[in-house]
Design an enzyme around this catalytic site. Structure first.
Site, mmCIF file in Angstrom:
data_model
loop_
_atom_site.group_PDB
_atom_site.id
_atom_site.type_symbol
_atom_site.label_atom_id
_atom_site.label_comp_id
_atom_site.label_asym_id
_atom_site.label_seq_id
_atom_site.Cartn_x
_atom_site.Cartn_y
_atom_site.Cartn_z
ATOM 1 N N VAL A 155 0.845 -1.206 0.000
ATOM 2 C CA VAL A 155 0.000 0.000 0.000
ATOM 3 C C VAL A 155 0.881 1.257 0.000
ATOM 4 O O VAL A 155 1.941 1.281 0.633
ATOM 5 C CB VAL A 155 -0.974 -0.020 1.208
ATOM 6 C CG1 VAL A 155 -0.216 0.060 2.524
ATOM 7 C CG2 VAL A 155 -1.998 1.098 1.107
ATOM 8 N N GLY A 171 2.580 3.167 -4.816
ATOM 9 C CA GLY A 171 2.381 3.911 -6.070
ATOM 10 C C GLY A 171 1.635 3.175 -7.175
ATOM 11 O O GLY A 171 1.723 3.574 -8.341
ATOM 12 N N LYS A 172 0.891 2.117 -6.850
ATOM 13 C CA LYS A 172 0.170 1.331 -7.867
ATOM 14 C C LYS A 172 -0.841 2.196 -8.624
ATOM 15 O O LYS A 172 -0.841 2.224 -9.856
ATOM 16 C CB LYS A 172 -0.562 0.146 -7.215
ATOM 17 C CG LYS A 172 0.350 -0.818 -6.486
ATOM 18 C CD LYS A 172 -0.429 -1.936 -5.826
ATOM 19 C CE LYS A 172 -1.317 -1.470 -4.674
ATOM 20 N NZ LYS A 172 -0.544 -0.965 -3.507
ATOM 21 N N HIS A 182 -4.973 -7.943 -2.841
ATOM 22 C CA HIS A 182 -4.349 -9.255 -2.816
ATOM 23 C C HIS A 182 -5.299 -10.359 -2.392
ATOM 24 O O HIS A 182 -5.257 -11.468 -2.917
ATOM 25 C CB HIS A 182 -3.135 -9.238 -1.892
ATOM 26 C CG HIS A 182 -2.062 -8.325 -2.399
ATOM 27 N ND1 HIS A 182 -0.870 -8.147 -1.754
ATOM 28 C CD2 HIS A 182 -2.022 -7.550 -3.489
ATOM 29 C CE1 HIS A 182 -0.133 -7.280 -2.433
ATOM 30 N NE2 HIS A 182 -0.812 -6.907 -3.483
ATOM 31 N N ASN A 197 9.813 2.128 -7.690
ATOM 32 C CA ASN A 197 9.136 3.416 -7.862
ATOM 33 C C ASN A 197 9.684 4.491 -6.916
ATOM 34 O O ASN A 197 10.454 4.183 -6.008
ATOM 35 C CB ASN A 197 7.632 3.218 -7.627
ATOM 36 C CG ASN A 197 6.814 4.427 -8.018
ATOM 37 O OD1 ASN A 197 7.193 5.181 -8.925
ATOM 38 N ND2 ASN A 197 5.687 4.626 -7.342
HETATM 39 P P1 GDP Z 1 -1.007 2.699 -3.917
HETATM 40 O O1 GDP Z 1 -1.567 2.546 -2.536
HETATM 41 O O2 GDP Z 1 0.067 1.688 -4.174
HETATM 42 O O3 GDP Z 1 -2.054 2.725 -4.966
HETATM 43 O O4 GDP Z 1 -0.223 4.094 -3.938
HETATM 44 P P2 GDP Z 1 -0.675 5.478 -4.571
HETATM 45 O O5 GDP Z 1 -0.547 5.463 -6.047
HETATM 46 O O6 GDP Z 1 -1.973 5.873 -4.002
HETATM 47 O O7 GDP Z 1 0.486 6.429 -4.045
HETATM 48 C C1 GDP Z 1 0.670 6.693 -2.693
HETATM 49 C C2 GDP Z 1 1.342 8.043 -2.529
HETATM 50 O O8 GDP Z 1 2.635 8.004 -3.114
HETATM 51 C C3 GDP Z 1 0.585 9.169 -3.223
HETATM 52 O O9 GDP Z 1 0.648 10.310 -2.413
HETATM 53 C C4 GDP Z 1 1.374 9.377 -4.510
HETATM 54 O O10 GDP Z 1 1.285 10.696 -4.983
HETATM 55 C C5 GDP Z 1 2.783 9.048 -4.067
HETATM 56 N N1 GDP Z 1 3.615 8.586 -5.178
HETATM 57 C C6 GDP Z 1 3.318 7.597 -6.057
HETATM 58 N N2 GDP Z 1 4.320 7.457 -6.935
HETATM 59 C C7 GDP Z 1 5.257 8.360 -6.608
HETATM 60 C C8 GDP Z 1 6.560 8.697 -7.155
HETATM 61 O O11 GDP Z 1 7.018 8.150 -8.143
HETATM 62 N N3 GDP Z 1 7.254 9.677 -6.519
HETATM 63 C C9 GDP Z 1 6.763 10.325 -5.433
HETATM 64 N N4 GDP Z 1 7.515 11.257 -4.892
HETATM 65 N N5 GDP Z 1 5.569 10.029 -4.907
HETATM 66 C C10 GDP Z 1 4.827 9.078 -5.477
HETATM 67 MG MG MG Z 2 -4.116 2.374 -4.770
#
Ligand code: GDP
Ligand code: MG
Length: 372
Positions: free
Chosen positions: A91, A94-95, A139, A189
């Protein structure tokens, strides 16, 4: 001629094809009359019909081999299909950011301007090739789908944040991918972040058998920043490269079959299911059995909520027209006629009910013994 199918077996066993299809359902095998069966299935079916039938099938084993040979020659019916990719990881690694970025930068041209994603899966066109992405179903849902026999992912993209490293759900994702036997592409990422340490992540992942090529392994690693759109095209290149190595193929000529990605009851439209077509081509109006439900494909939309008339392998679609809500991971098969589809669907629903009853009464018995 295809491989041996229910119709061929029906002739050998002197039964109707509908009965064979029904029998196969009882054995948990969901096929239509024209779909070729594997050897195991045929043997199980023969056993189910008893010795007499078994001998008759055995007589035909030689022919069977011929059928299988024919199917080999039939590879011309098989054409390349887009890879189906699932993005997994811990979680906040960055997915969602990655999936959104890919979707918005590589929308299929005619959709530009009107992209409001309606379903949990989408296709992008990149370098003139299609890639199907499944929104990470979580998952737990993923393993439940697999437990129900659905294998819908070709490639897993494992997202690991370079500032956080391997975390519990990272390990979970690796285990899921390994169990499903899908190759893993690692997307390290957040390499833009000050605390990012991609090498440390790589080192951690080697403990799980994920070793990059320049460290002597064979896992593809790509260092990306989903947020700042860095190396995302490189990741897509690697997905296509991996897909090419896998030589993913399907036969668009046959009637459609595939799996349920998600399903729900819509107030106005009734049961709505997102399906992934894995074989054949699906059309509006097709009689269909989906898990323990049945119906006719009344409407079919693509991921942008636009009406489409047909869907080829690896295409995610949203359909209506079912009598009930199926479950994620259920298989679906298009039937020749609505009557057989209804019979098969009702039979499956009945069986599911009986199983459920047997299961709950079993629990009751257990409880009874516990108290004795
Ligand atoms: P998920 O839970 O895996 O879906 O993660 P999210 O896509 O929601 O990302 C979680 C947080 O990480 C968010 O605030 C995004 O803006 C940040 N984030 C995702 N990818 C990157 C990245 O490549 N660089 C930075 N600095 N932040 C990122
Ligand atoms: Mg997500």
């Amino acid at each position: 001629t295809e491989g041996m199918n229910a119709q061929d077996l029906a002739k050998i066993l002197h039964r109707s094809a509908a009965e064979i299809v029904k029998k196969l359902f009882m054995l948990g095998v969901m096929v239509n009359q024209n779909q070729s069966l594997d050897k195991d299935t045929i043997e199980i079916l023969a056993a189910d019909y008893g010795i007499e039938a078994k001998e008759k099938v055995q007589e035909d084993i030689a022919d069977l081999d011929k059928f299988f040979d024919d199917e080999q020659k039939n590879q011309e019916h098989m054409v390349p299909r887009p890879p189906v990719v699932t993005v997994m990881g811990h979680v906040d690694h960055g997915k969602t950011t990655l999936l959104d970025k890919i979707r918005h930068s590589h929308v299929t041209a005619h959709e530009a301007g009107g992209i409001t994603q309606a379903i949990g899966a989408y296709q992008v066109r990149y370098n003139d090739q299609l890639i199907t992405f499944l929104d990470t179903p979580g998952h737990a849902a993923f393993s439940e789908m697999r437990a129900r026999g659905a294998n819908i992912t070709d490639i897993t993209v494992l997202v690991v944040a370079a500032d956080d490293g391997v975390m519990p759900q990272t390990i979970e994702a690796i285990n899921h991918a390994k169990a499903a036997k899908t190759p893993i592409i690692v997307a390290v990422n957040k390499i833009d972040k000050p605390g990012a340490n991609p090498d440390h992540v790589t080192e951690q992942l080697t403990e799980y058998g994920l070793v990059p090529e320049d460290w002597g392994g064979d896992t593809i690693f790509v260092k990306i920043s989903a947020k700042f759109d860095k190396n995302i095209d490189e990741l897509l290149d690697m997905i296509l490269l991996q897909a090419e190595m896998m030589e993913l193929k399907a036969n668009p000529e046959q009637r459609a079959a595939g799996s349920v990605v998600e399903a729900r009851l819509d107030q106005g439209r009734g049961p709505v299911a997102t399906l992934l077509v894995q074989q054949g081509t699906m059309h509006v109006g097709d009689p269909i059995v989906v898990g323990n439900t049945f119906g006719r494909v009344r409407t079919m939309n693509n991921e942008n909520g636009r009406k489409i008339k047909k869907a080829t392998p690896s295409t995610p679609v949203e359909i209506t027209g079912l009598n009930d809500v199926p479950q994620a991971g259920d298989r679906f098969v298009v039937f020749e006629d609505e009557k057989t589809a209804r019979a098969a669907g009702e039979e499956r629903a009945k069986r599911a009910q009986e199983e459920e009853r047997a299961r709950t009464s079993h629990v009751t018995l257990d409880n009874l013994f516990d108290t004795m």
